[in-house]
Write a protein that holds these residues in place. Structure first.
Motif, PDB file in Angstrom:
ATOM      1  N   UNK A   1      -6.521 -26.849 -21.225  1.00  0.00           N
ATOM      2  CA  UNK A   1      -7.968 -26.681 -21.424  1.00  0.00           C
ATOM      3  C   UNK A   1      -8.753 -27.702 -20.603  1.00  0.00           C
ATOM      4  N   UNK A   2      -8.213 -28.922 -20.544  1.00  0.00           N
ATOM      5  CA  UNK A   2      -8.940 -30.019 -19.919  1.00  0.00           C
ATOM      6  C   UNK A   2      -9.036 -29.949 -18.405  1.00  0.00           C
ATOM      7  N   UNK A   3      -8.231 -29.113 -17.754  1.00  0.00           N
ATOM      8  CA  UNK A   3      -8.318 -28.998 -16.297  1.00  0.00           C
ATOM      9  C   UNK A   3      -8.954 -27.675 -15.876  1.00  0.00           C
ATOM     10  N   UNK A   4      -9.474 -26.942 -16.879  1.00  0.00           N
ATOM     11  CA  UNK A   4     -10.032 -25.615 -16.586  1.00  0.00           C
ATOM     12  C   UNK A   4     -11.230 -25.684 -15.647  1.00  0.00           C
ATOM     13  N   UNK A   5     -12.054 -26.721 -15.789  1.00  0.00           N
ATOM     14  CA  UNK A   5     -13.223 -26.852 -14.920  1.00  0.00           C
ATOM     15  C   UNK A   5     -12.821 -27.066 -13.470  1.00  0.00           C
ATOM     16  N   UNK A   6     -11.814 -27.891 -13.296  1.00  0.00           N
ATOM     17  CA  UNK A   6     -11.308 -28.181 -11.952  1.00  0.00           C
ATOM     18  C   UNK A   6     -10.745 -26.918 -11.297  1.00  0.00           C
ATOM     19  N   UNK A   7      -9.940 -26.167 -12.046  1.00  0.00           N
ATOM     20  CA  UNK A   7      -9.344 -24.948 -11.485  1.00  0.00           C
ATOM     21  C   UNK A   7     -10.401 -23.871 -11.253  1.00  0.00           C
ATOM     22  N   UNK A   8     -11.390 -23.804 -12.162  1.00  0.00           N
ATOM     23  CA  UNK A   8     -12.419 -22.777 -11.999  1.00  0.00           C
ATOM     24  C   UNK A   8     -13.298 -23.067 -10.789  1.00  0.00           C
ATOM     25  N   UNK A   9     -13.450 -24.369 -10.478  1.00  0.00           N
ATOM     26  CA  UNK A   9     -14.225 -24.753  -9.295  1.00  0.00           C
ATOM     27  C   UNK A   9     -13.612 -24.147  -8.033  1.00  0.00           C
ATOM     28  N   UNK A  10     -12.286 -24.071  -8.012  1.00  0.00           N
ATOM     29  CA  UNK A  10     -11.601 -23.572  -6.821  1.00  0.00           C
ATOM     30  C   UNK A  10     -11.423 -22.056  -6.871  1.00  0.00           C
ATOM     31  N   UNK A  11     -11.039 -21.556  -8.049  1.00  0.00           N
ATOM     32  CA  UNK A  11     -10.626 -20.152  -8.153  1.00  0.00           C
ATOM     33  C   UNK A  11     -11.744 -19.220  -8.596  1.00  0.00           C
ATOM     34  N   UNK A  12     -12.856 -19.800  -9.083  1.00  0.00           N
ATOM     35  CA  UNK A  12     -13.983 -18.998  -9.566  1.00  0.00           C
ATOM     36  C   UNK A  12     -13.540 -17.997 -10.625  1.00  0.00           C
ATOM     37  N   UNK A  13     -12.610 -18.430 -11.469  1.00  0.00           N
ATOM     38  CA  UNK A  13     -12.136 -17.555 -12.527  1.00  0.00           C
ATOM     39  C   UNK A  13     -11.722 -18.422 -13.715  1.00  0.00           C
ATOM     40  N   UNK A  14     -11.921 -17.883 -14.918  1.00  0.00           N
ATOM     41  CA  UNK A  14     -11.529 -18.611 -16.128  1.00  0.00           C
ATOM     42  C   UNK A  14     -10.008 -18.588 -16.219  1.00  0.00           C
ATOM     43  N   UNK A  15      -9.386 -19.764 -16.291  1.00  0.00           N
ATOM     44  CA  UNK A  15      -7.929 -19.821 -16.188  1.00  0.00           C
ATOM     45  C   UNK A  15      -7.201 -20.016 -17.515  1.00  0.00           C
ATOM     46  N   UNK A  16      -7.890 -20.506 -18.560  1.00  0.00           N
ATOM     47  CA  UNK A  16      -7.140 -20.912 -19.760  1.00  0.00           C
ATOM     48  C   UNK A  16      -6.461 -19.754 -20.477  1.00  0.00           C
ATOM     49  N   UNK A  17      -7.046 -18.548 -20.329  1.00  0.00           N
ATOM     50  CA  UNK A  17      -6.446 -17.393 -21.004  1.00  0.00           C
ATOM     51  C   UNK A  17      -5.383 -16.704 -20.146  1.00  0.00           C
ATOM     52  N   UNK A  18      -5.252 -17.145 -18.883  1.00  0.00           N
ATOM     53  CA  UNK A  18      -4.225 -16.549 -18.020  1.00  0.00           C
ATOM     54  C   UNK A  18      -2.844 -16.885 -18.553  1.00  0.00           C
ATOM     55  N   UNK A  19      -1.967 -15.895 -18.548  1.00  0.00           N
ATOM     56  CA  UNK A  19      -0.610 -16.100 -19.041  1.00  0.00           C
ATOM     57  C   UNK A  19       0.313 -16.335 -17.851  1.00  0.00           C
ATOM     58  N   UNK A  20       1.050 -17.448 -17.909  1.00  0.00           N
ATOM     59  CA  UNK A  20       1.956 -17.806 -16.826  1.00  0.00           C
ATOM     60  C   UNK A  20       3.397 -17.591 -17.269  1.00  0.00           C
ATOM     61  N   UNK A  21       4.164 -16.961 -16.391  1.00  0.00           N
ATOM     62  CA  UNK A  21       5.599 -16.821 -16.667  1.00  0.00           C
ATOM     63  C   UNK A  21       6.348 -17.911 -15.924  1.00  0.00           C
ATOM     64  N   UNK A  22       7.115 -18.678 -16.679  1.00  0.00           N
ATOM     65  CA  UNK A  22       7.807 -19.833 -16.103  1.00  0.00           C
ATOM     66  C   UNK A  22       9.030 -19.398 -15.289  1.00  0.00           C
ATOM     67  N   UNK A  23       9.154 -19.984 -14.105  1.00  0.00           N
ATOM     68  CA  UNK A  23      10.276 -19.660 -13.235  1.00  0.00           C
ATOM     69  C   UNK A  23      11.582 -20.248 -13.774  1.00  0.00           C
ATOM     70  N   UNK A  24      11.478 -21.293 -14.566  1.00  0.00           N
ATOM     71  CA  UNK A  24      12.687 -21.939 -15.077  1.00  0.00           C
ATOM     72  C   UNK A  24      13.216 -21.269 -16.338  1.00  0.00           C
ATOM     73  N   UNK A  25      12.338 -21.085 -17.341  1.00  0.00           N
ATOM     74  CA  UNK A  25      12.840 -20.585 -18.626  1.00  0.00           C
ATOM     75  C   UNK A  25      12.390 -19.155 -18.925  1.00  0.00           C
ATOM     76  N   UNK A  26      11.456 -18.643 -18.126  1.00  0.00           N
ATOM     77  CA  UNK A  26      11.031 -17.258 -18.314  1.00  0.00           C
ATOM     78  C   UNK A  26      10.019 -17.049 -19.412  1.00  0.00           C
TER      79      UNK A  26
END
Lengths: 89, 246
Positions: free
Chosen positions: A9-34
């Motif tokens: 949550x705390x880095x969402x502003x930084x990422x949104x500055x670059x990506x112009x998209x809300x990132x906290x609700x994005x679901x990431x699939x981990x390459x290590x554990x899946x």
């Protein structure tokens, strides 16, 4: 607790500055554990930049570098990413 | 995915300050062209010194989306770089920059429904206050249980307002004091544990949406207790703030 992490949550502003998209609700699939977890649930470690780690296995998920003239985002260890509701990664 | 305009820095002007405790206060801000927010979101705040040095922190929005001002409640962090200025020095008319609103995972609006289980540690209560004020502004009767963990009565934020909100249908407010309970206190006086959560309810079968906010160790312990009690991990929303130099 010896490590001083927060979460995605705390880095969402930084990422949104670059990506112009809300990132906290994005679901990431981990390459290590899946495991699939929202960016908000990832552990955030701050130093010269920010490293996000998978909350399930602890592997590096995203590296964010903050430099004088630019911010860099390296999606190391991320198999796929998708917005909630737009299908599973 | 929903692309939107990049978040931009806007100049905020302090309209007023409200003392909340001996080490916390609420800043009431006017932010021209503020796009509105959802309860639970935060802003990034940036201070710029005369020599150009900048310091940036994130603060949860305390006010309801329905209010015509943006409010943040800031707790003083000893040896912090930003919070001493915001808690002890800022005066009406002062200006700094904010950007937002930020975040989407830790948000709730009345149409999302309930039941709601809100658990805050210390100033982790702040984004939950935005949810409760939003709920009140919409006259929602969504079943809501709030648990606040505070060290002592003097650290308890917004206790008068919570007492005034509580007669609202469907709202139950509970406190636990971990160090120095108020004189004559007969309620909980210990860290959050499984028995406390079981007594607070709702149980895991109620399908509650849980929002847990506070210092990292607090959030991790409470989230673990909820999962162990059988709550669906996907319905537990957590927001951690650490000792980030405040």
């Amino acid at each position: 607790m010896t490590d001083l992490h927060t979460d995605g949550n705390g880095v969402a502003g930084l990422l949104e500055e670059i990506l112009a998209v809300e990132v906290t609700t994005m679901v990431r699939k981990c390459q290590s554990c899946g495991d699939r977890q929202p960016i908000a649930a990832h552990r955030a470690y701050r130093g010269a930049g920010v490293v996000l780690r998978c909350p399930s296995c602890g592997d590096v998920a995203v590296r964010i570098g903050v430099h004088a003239e630019a911010v860099t985002v390296e999606w190391r260890g991320t198999y796929a990413i998708a917005q909630t509701g737009s299908g599973s990664p | 995915m929903t692309r939107r305009a990049p978040v931009v820095w806007r100049t905020a002007t302090v309209r007023g300050v409200v003392a909340e405790s001996h080490h916390a206060r609420t800043l009431v801000l006017d932010v021209p062209e503020w796009p509105g927010h959802r309860a639970g979101q935060h802003v990034d705040l940036r201070l710029t010194a005369e020599d150009g040095y900048q310091a940036q922190r994130s603060y949860s929005i305390a006010s309801a989306p329905e209010l015509d001002a943006l409010e943040i409640t800031v707790e003083l962090i000893d040896d912090g770089e930003v919070s001493p200025y915001l808690v002890e020095e800022v005066r009406p008319g002062d200006q700094f920059e904010v950007r937002g609103p930020i975040g989407g995972h830790f948000t709730w609006s009345v149409p999302d429904g309930g039941p709601l289980l809100l658990i805050g540690g210390g100033s982790g209560l702040v984004p939950l206050m935005s949810m409760l004020r939003h709920r009140a502004a919409r006259r929602s009767e969504v079943e809501t249980r709030l648990l606040v963990s505070a060290r002592g009565a003097e650290d308890a934020l917004h206790s008068d307002e919570l007492a005034s909100l509580e007669p609202s249908a469907g709202l139950h407010v509970a406190w636990t004091f971990t160090r120095t309970p108020p004189p004559g206190w007969t309620g909980w006086a210990r860290r959050v544990d499984a028995a406390m959560l079981a007594e607070l309810g709702p149980g895991p079968d109620a399908g509650a949406r849980s929002f847990v906010c506070g210092p990292t160790p607090f959030v991790e312990r409470v989230a673990e207790l909820l999962v162990e009690a059988g709550h669906d991990p996907r319905a537990i929303h957590a927001e951690r703030f650490g000792p980030t130099g405040g």
